[in-house]
Design an enzyme around this catalytic site. Structure first.
Site, PDB file in Angstrom:
ATOM      1  N   MET A   1       0.832  -1.205   0.000  1.00  0.00           N
ATOM      2  CA  MET A   1       0.000   0.000   0.000  1.00  0.00           C
ATOM      3  C   MET A   1       0.869   1.259   0.000  1.00  0.00           C
ATOM      4  O   MET A   1       0.394   2.354   0.310  1.00  0.00           O
ATOM      5  CB  MET A   1      -0.941   0.011   1.202  1.00  0.00           C
ATOM      6  CG  MET A   1      -1.948  -1.133   1.157  1.00  0.00           C
ATOM      7  SD  MET A   1      -3.491  -0.763   1.984  1.00  0.00           S
ATOM      8  CE  MET A   1      -2.909  -0.392   3.616  1.00  0.00           C
ATOM      9  N   GLY A   2       2.141   1.097  -0.353  1.00  0.00           N
ATOM     10  CA  GLY A   2       3.009   2.268  -0.469  1.00  0.00           C
ATOM     11  C   GLY A   2       3.507   2.784   0.874  1.00  0.00           C
ATOM     12  O   GLY A   2       3.391   2.131   1.896  1.00  0.00           O
ATOM     13  N   TYR A   3       4.097   3.981   0.819  1.00  0.00           N
ATOM     14  CA  TYR A   3       4.812   4.564   1.960  1.00  0.00           C
ATOM     15  C   TYR A   3       5.829   3.531   2.458  1.00  0.00           C
ATOM     16  O   TYR A   3       5.849   3.140   3.618  1.00  0.00           O
ATOM     17  CB  TYR A   3       3.864   5.031   3.069  1.00  0.00           C
ATOM     18  CG  TYR A   3       4.413   6.246   3.792  1.00  0.00           C
ATOM     19  CD1 TYR A   3       4.458   7.483   3.163  1.00  0.00           C
ATOM     20  CD2 TYR A   3       4.927   6.151   5.080  1.00  0.00           C
ATOM     21  CE1 TYR A   3       4.994   8.584   3.793  1.00  0.00           C
ATOM     22  CE2 TYR A   3       5.468   7.248   5.723  1.00  0.00           C
ATOM     23  CZ  TYR A   3       5.495   8.454   5.068  1.00  0.00           C
ATOM     24  OH  TYR A   3       6.032   9.552   5.691  1.00  0.00           O
ATOM     25  N   LEU A   4       6.662   3.138   1.529  1.00  0.00           N
ATOM     26  CA  LEU A   4       7.500   1.956   1.706  1.00  0.00           C
ATOM     27  C   LEU A   4       8.652   2.175   2.685  1.00  0.00           C
ATOM     28  O   LEU A   4       9.207   3.269   2.778  1.00  0.00           O
ATOM     29  CB  LEU A   4       8.041   1.515   0.349  1.00  0.00           C
ATOM     30  CG  LEU A   4       6.965   1.262  -0.726  1.00  0.00           C
ATOM     31  CD1 LEU A   4       7.622   0.849  -2.034  1.00  0.00           C
ATOM     32  CD2 LEU A   4       5.961   0.216  -0.271  1.00  0.00           C
TER      33      LEU A   4
ATOM     34  N   HIS B   1       9.045  -3.536   3.516  1.00  0.00           N
ATOM     35  CA  HIS B   1       8.669  -3.759   2.114  1.00  0.00           C
ATOM     36  C   HIS B   1       9.905  -4.106   1.277  1.00  0.00           C
ATOM     37  O   HIS B   1       9.861  -4.985   0.413  1.00  0.00           O
ATOM     38  CB  HIS B   1       8.020  -2.502   1.531  1.00  0.00           C
ATOM     39  CG  HIS B   1       6.779  -2.043   2.230  1.00  0.00           C
ATOM     40  ND1 HIS B   1       6.750  -0.910   3.010  1.00  0.00           N
ATOM     41  CD2 HIS B   1       5.517  -2.547   2.256  1.00  0.00           C
ATOM     42  CE1 HIS B   1       5.529  -0.733   3.484  1.00  0.00           C
ATOM     43  NE2 HIS B   1       4.759  -1.708   3.050  1.00  0.00           N
TER      44      HIS B   1
ATOM     45  N   GLN C   1     -10.452  -2.456   1.755  1.00  0.00           N
ATOM     46  CA  GLN C   1     -10.029  -3.131   2.987  1.00  0.00           C
ATOM     47  C   GLN C   1     -10.071  -2.209   4.209  1.00  0.00           C
ATOM     48  O   GLN C   1      -9.658  -2.609   5.293  1.00  0.00           O
ATOM     49  CB  GLN C   1      -8.647  -3.769   2.815  1.00  0.00           C
ATOM     50  CG  GLN C   1      -7.500  -2.794   2.716  1.00  0.00           C
ATOM     51  CD  GLN C   1      -6.213  -3.504   2.304  1.00  0.00           C
ATOM     52  OE1 GLN C   1      -6.093  -4.017   1.191  1.00  0.00           O
ATOM     53  NE2 GLN C   1      -5.244  -3.559   3.200  1.00  0.00           N
TER      54      GLN C   1
HETATM   55  P1  AMP Z   1       1.360  -2.845   3.547  1.00  0.00           P
HETATM   56  O1  AMP Z   1       1.957  -1.831   2.620  1.00  0.00           O
HETATM   57  O2  AMP Z   1       1.357  -2.436   4.985  1.00  0.00           O
HETATM   58  O3  AMP Z   1       0.039  -3.379   3.058  1.00  0.00           O
HETATM   59  O4  AMP Z   1       2.343  -4.081   3.504  1.00  0.00           O
HETATM   60  C1  AMP Z   1       2.702  -4.694   2.284  1.00  0.00           C
HETATM   61  C2  AMP Z   1       3.458  -5.963   2.572  1.00  0.00           C
HETATM   62  O5  AMP Z   1       4.634  -5.661   3.312  1.00  0.00           O
HETATM   63  C3  AMP Z   1       2.662  -6.961   3.420  1.00  0.00           C
HETATM   64  O6  AMP Z   1       2.890  -8.277   2.934  1.00  0.00           O
HETATM   65  C4  AMP Z   1       3.225  -6.770   4.787  1.00  0.00           C
HETATM   66  O7  AMP Z   1       3.114  -7.906   5.614  1.00  0.00           O
HETATM   67  C5  AMP Z   1       4.681  -6.457   4.473  1.00  0.00           C
HETATM   68  N1  AMP Z   1       5.293  -5.739   5.582  1.00  0.00           N
HETATM   69  C6  AMP Z   1       4.881  -4.577   6.154  1.00  0.00           C
HETATM   70  N2  AMP Z   1       5.657  -4.258   7.195  1.00  0.00           N
HETATM   71  C7  AMP Z   1       6.588  -5.228   7.309  1.00  0.00           C
HETATM   72  C8  AMP Z   1       7.673  -5.486   8.200  1.00  0.00           C
HETATM   73  N3  AMP Z   1       7.962  -4.653   9.204  1.00  0.00           N
HETATM   74  N4  AMP Z   1       8.407  -6.601   7.995  1.00  0.00           N
HETATM   75  C9  AMP Z   1       8.118  -7.450   6.982  1.00  0.00           C
HETATM   76  N5  AMP Z   1       7.116  -7.281   6.115  1.00  0.00           N
HETATM   77  C10 AMP Z   1       6.357  -6.187   6.271  1.00  0.00           C
END
Ligand code: AMP
Length: 285
Positions: free
Chosen positions: A30-33, A37, A61
Site C-alpha cells: 500500500m506504499g509509503y514503503l 517492504h 479493505q
Molecule cells: P502494507 O503496505 O502495509 O500493506 O504491507 C505490504 C506488505 O509488506 C505486506 O505483505 C506486509 O506484511 C509487508 N510488511 C509490512 N511491514 C513489514 C515489516 N515490518 N516486515 C516485513 N514485512 C512487512
C-alpha cells in the site's frame, strides 16, 4: 523501472516477460514503503527473473471509520526505494482503474478464519484484502507472491485463498523487519508522536517476553497471554485490542503452545492501531 498505471500495461508487460521465459514475482503493497517492504522486494529479486510491486491504498479493505484518507502516501519516495532494490515494474493504479463505480464482486473466505484476531475489529478488512490480491494475481499472473509475516493473519488467509481458488502461485513468507529498538516497521508508525513512539515499544517487548516464555517450555497459552497482557497494560498510552494464541494455519484458538502456534496482538497507542506477532518455534524465536 517501469511505472505502469493501467491494468492493461501491467498485464501486457508481465505476459511479455513470461513469454520470454522469465519467472515473475509480485510484491503487493500500500506504499509509503520502508525496509519491511524492501525485504520483500529483495527476496523476490533473489528468486525471480522479474519483480513487480504494486503500490495501491486499497479502499475496500478499510472500514468506514478507519484511516483510508489519512493513510500516508509518497510515491516518489516509493519509486526511489523500489528502484534501489531492483524492482522492474511498479503498478500504481488509481482507485478508478481498480474498481468500476458499480463494482460488486468480492472474494471472501466464508469461515470463522477472517473473523478472528484483526477480523473482530475490522469485519470487512480481509474481504477487501482477498479481493484486491485476487485482482492483482489475475492482472500480473505471477509465479511467486511475497507477503510479510508482520501481517500473519493476512498471510494465512492468502494462503488459504490461493489453495481454495487453485491459483498456481507460490506464496513466500518474509520475516518481520524491526527498528533497531524492536518496533516492527510499519507505514502507520508515522502517526505516532515522539511520546507514543516510545510507548509503542510495549508491543515488541511483549513479543520478546512471549518468545522467551515459549522457549522456556511454557505450554499454557493462558499463562503466556496473561504475562504479555500485564506487560502491555503497564503502559498508560496502550489499549489492547487483542492478544491471542492461535493455530498458525486455521487462526482458531490454540489449546497448547506447540510449534507453529501464532501469538499475535493488536494494540492501540493513542489512536494508532499497531500489530505484532511471533510464531512459537519460529525462525526468529
Ligand atoms: P502494507 O503496505 O502495509 O500493506 O504491507 C505490504 C506488505 O509488506 C505486506 O505483505 C506486509 O506484511 C509487508 N510488511 C509490512 N511491514 C513489514 C515489516 N515490518 N516486515 C516485513 N514485512 C512487512
Amino acid at each position: 523501472m517501469i511505472v505502469a498505471k493501467t491494468v492493461q500495461e501491467v498485464r501486457a508487460q508481465a505476459a511479455r516477460w513470461k513469454r520470454e521465459g522469465h519467472t515473475v514475482g509480485l510484491v503487493p503493497t500500500m506504499g509509503y514503503l520502508h525496509e519491511g517492504h524492501a525485504s520483500l522486494v529483495d527476496k523476490a529479486r533473489s528468486m525471480c527473473g522479474k519483480v513487480v510491486a504494486s503500490d495501491f491504498v486499497n479502499p475496500t479493505q478499510f472500514g468506514p471509520n478507519e484511516d483510508l484518507e489519512a493513510y500516508p502516501r509518497d510515491f516518489d519516495q516509493d519509486c526511489a526505494l523500489l528502484e534501489e532494490h531492483g524492482c522492474d515494474l511498479v503498478f500504481y493504479p488509481s482507485v478508478e482503474e481498480m474498481y468500476a463505480p458499480d463494482a460488486a464482486t468480492y472474494v471472501e473466505i466464508l469461515s470463522d478464519m477472517p473473523k478472528q484476531l484483526c477480523g473482530r475489529t475490522r469485519p470487512i478488512h480481509f474481504r477487501g484484502v482477498c479481493t484486491v490480491v485476487s485482482k492483482l494475481f489475475n492482472i500480473v499472473q505471477p509465479d511467486f507472491a511475497f507477503f510479510g509475516q508482520k501481517d500473519a493473519q493476512q498471510l494465512a488467509i492468502i494462503r488459504r485463498m490461493v489453495r481454495e481458488l487453485s491459483y498456481g502461485i507460490e506464496i513466500v513468507a518474509c520475516p518481520i523487519v524491526r527498528e533497531a529498538d524492536g518496533l516492527a516497521k510499519s507505514s502507520r508508525n508515522t502517526y505516532l508522536s515522539p511520546e507514543e513512539r516510545q510507548a509503542a515499544l510495549v508491543l515488541s517487548r511483549a513479543v520478546f517476553r512471549g518468545q522467551e516464555l515459549a522457549a522456556s517450555g511454557l505450554r499454557s497459552p493462558r499463562e503466556l497471554l496473561d504475562a504479555m497482557t500485564a506487560l502491555i497494560q503497564a503502559e498508560p498510552l496502550a489499549r489492547i485490542d487483542y492478544v491471542s494464541a492461535v493455530d498458525g494455519v486455521t487462526m482458531m484458538p490454540a489449546q497448547e503452545l506447540r510449534e507453529g502456534v501464532l501469538v499475535a496482538m493488536a494494540v492501540y497507542i493513542g489512536k494508532t492501531r499497531l500489530i505484532d506477532n511471533f510464531i512459537v518455534g519460529g525462525a526468529d524465536a
